[in-house]
Scaffold this motif. Sequence first.
Motif, PDB file in Angstrom:
ATOM      1  N   GLY A  20       6.003  -2.550   4.009  1.00  0.00           N
ATOM      2  CA  GLY A  20       6.633  -1.305   3.584  1.00  0.00           C
ATOM      3  C   GLY A  20       7.696  -0.761   4.512  1.00  0.00           C
ATOM      4  N   ASP A  21       7.628   0.572   4.709  1.00  0.00           N
ATOM      5  CA  ASP A  21       8.675   1.270   5.457  1.00  0.00           C
ATOM      6  C   ASP A  21       8.653   0.988   6.956  1.00  0.00           C
ATOM      7  OD1 ASP A  21       9.510   2.412   3.110  1.00  0.00           O
ATOM      8  OD2 ASP A  21       8.364   4.273   3.390  1.00  0.00           O
ATOM      9  N   SER A  22       7.628   0.275   7.432  1.00  0.00           N
ATOM     10  CA  SER A  22       7.590  -0.028   8.870  1.00  0.00           C
ATOM     11  C   SER A  22       8.544  -1.168   9.237  1.00  0.00           C
ATOM     12  CB  SER A  22       6.165  -0.397   9.299  1.00  0.00           C
ATOM     13  OG  SER A  22       5.712  -1.543   8.596  1.00  0.00           O
ATOM     14  N   ILE A  23       9.124  -1.841   8.231  1.00  0.00           N
ATOM     15  CA  ILE A  23      10.083  -2.914   8.513  1.00  0.00           C
ATOM     16  C   ILE A  23      11.432  -2.298   8.863  1.00  0.00           C
ATOM     17  CG2 ILE A  23      11.264  -4.950   7.622  1.00  0.00           C
ATOM     18  CD1 ILE A  23       8.988  -5.240   5.582  1.00  0.00           C
ATOM     19  N   LYS A  24      11.881  -2.518  10.070  1.00  0.00           N
ATOM     20  CA  LYS A  24      13.177  -1.999  10.500  1.00  0.00           C
ATOM     21  C   LYS A  24      14.292  -3.014  10.227  1.00  0.00           C
ATOM     22  CE  LYS A  24      14.244   1.271  12.265  1.00  0.00           C
ATOM     23  NZ  LYS A  24      14.310   1.726  13.660  1.00  0.00           N
TER      24      LYS A  24
END
Length: 397
Positions: free
Chosen positions: A169-173
């Motif tokens: 999810g949103d933790s992928i930078k």
Amino acid sequence: MPKAKTTLLSSFNKRLDLVKPSAIRAFDNEVSEIPNILKLTLGEPDFDVPDHIKAAAIQSIEGNDSHYAASNGTLALRQAVTNFLNNRYGLQYDAESEVIVTVGATEAIYSVLTSLLNSGDKVLLPSPIFPLYIPVTLVGGGEPVFVDTSSNNFVLSPEMLKQAIREHGDSIKAIVLNFPSNPTGVTYSEAEVKALADILRDTSIVVISDEIYSELTYETTHVSMAKYLPEQTILLNGVSKSHAMTGYRIGFLAGPAEVVKKLGLIHQFTVTTVTNSSMAAATEALNTEAGREDTLIMKKQYKERRDFVFDTMTSLGFAIPKPAGAFYIFAKIPEKFEQDDTKFARDLAQKNQLAVVPGSSFGPGGEGYVRLSYAASMSKLQDAMNRLTKYMNESKR
């Protein structure tokens, strides 16, 4: 000889404890002690830098070009970079605001990841992959997330990418795409690049597109990720591989101006600027017809070497995805041999004095493989294949 005060040893950045020395370099150092060793371990072009490029460096030195250049690199080189990217790949960048000249692609990797990462951010790494991304991510406080591509001929599929996004999810930078690939030599077709771009466009994931081997493609034409996703792609490239200029340490990155402005801070505070004479040489390499011809001459010889090594190793029972670019062979150890790639490589080096790199050095999916570099003379490669043939005929599980 001074000995460090004991208490100092606990003063270092704790993230360094997560980092191990390069497995490739460690293995190379180990086998270097073997008499008469023939090494195909490192990605080091065997060609000399062309004379007209050396002359440009000499002229810079003799002309007393010895003062600080602009931090992002000389404007002449940045213009050469934008011309190169436009002429070769149809990419549009502004030389003044969207390009940074770096100390090799290595510094570009460091500057990008150090600039992007906050503690806990995740970086998707389709593997096997060039290992440098792993320690730089860890030191930056990020978490490497490996996506094993070995089941898909070492190409990241849209399904694999979607699954990783669903899972993390949103933790992928960021995601790293290295193509043509080190260690496999596999690259992405235009359709495959576009398919990944269509998925990533709906995310805020930064694409770090390492295209350092872009000029060394054989049957296909390289297509940059920046063609389809320029707004969120940071493109990395350089002259180390295309012009055999590894020791000149010239890389570059390109991206949207607002992004490049941020990246320039770490770059400036890390290296200040790149060496003037090296930049003069790189300008000559990228800006002239002779520089283009240099690459074509080298590429022709690399292709001949690739075909020779691929055909020989295939006949010996190795399963190999035929490299479409770069100068590496990534070969599956035949089933009749023990599948421990480190043991296989060490045994080959000790018994037949031929050094290749264990595939597990490149992350998940590399187990049971070995990588060798064919950036060596044909005579050296012929000797290497003779040694390998002898080993394979005499050794079994």
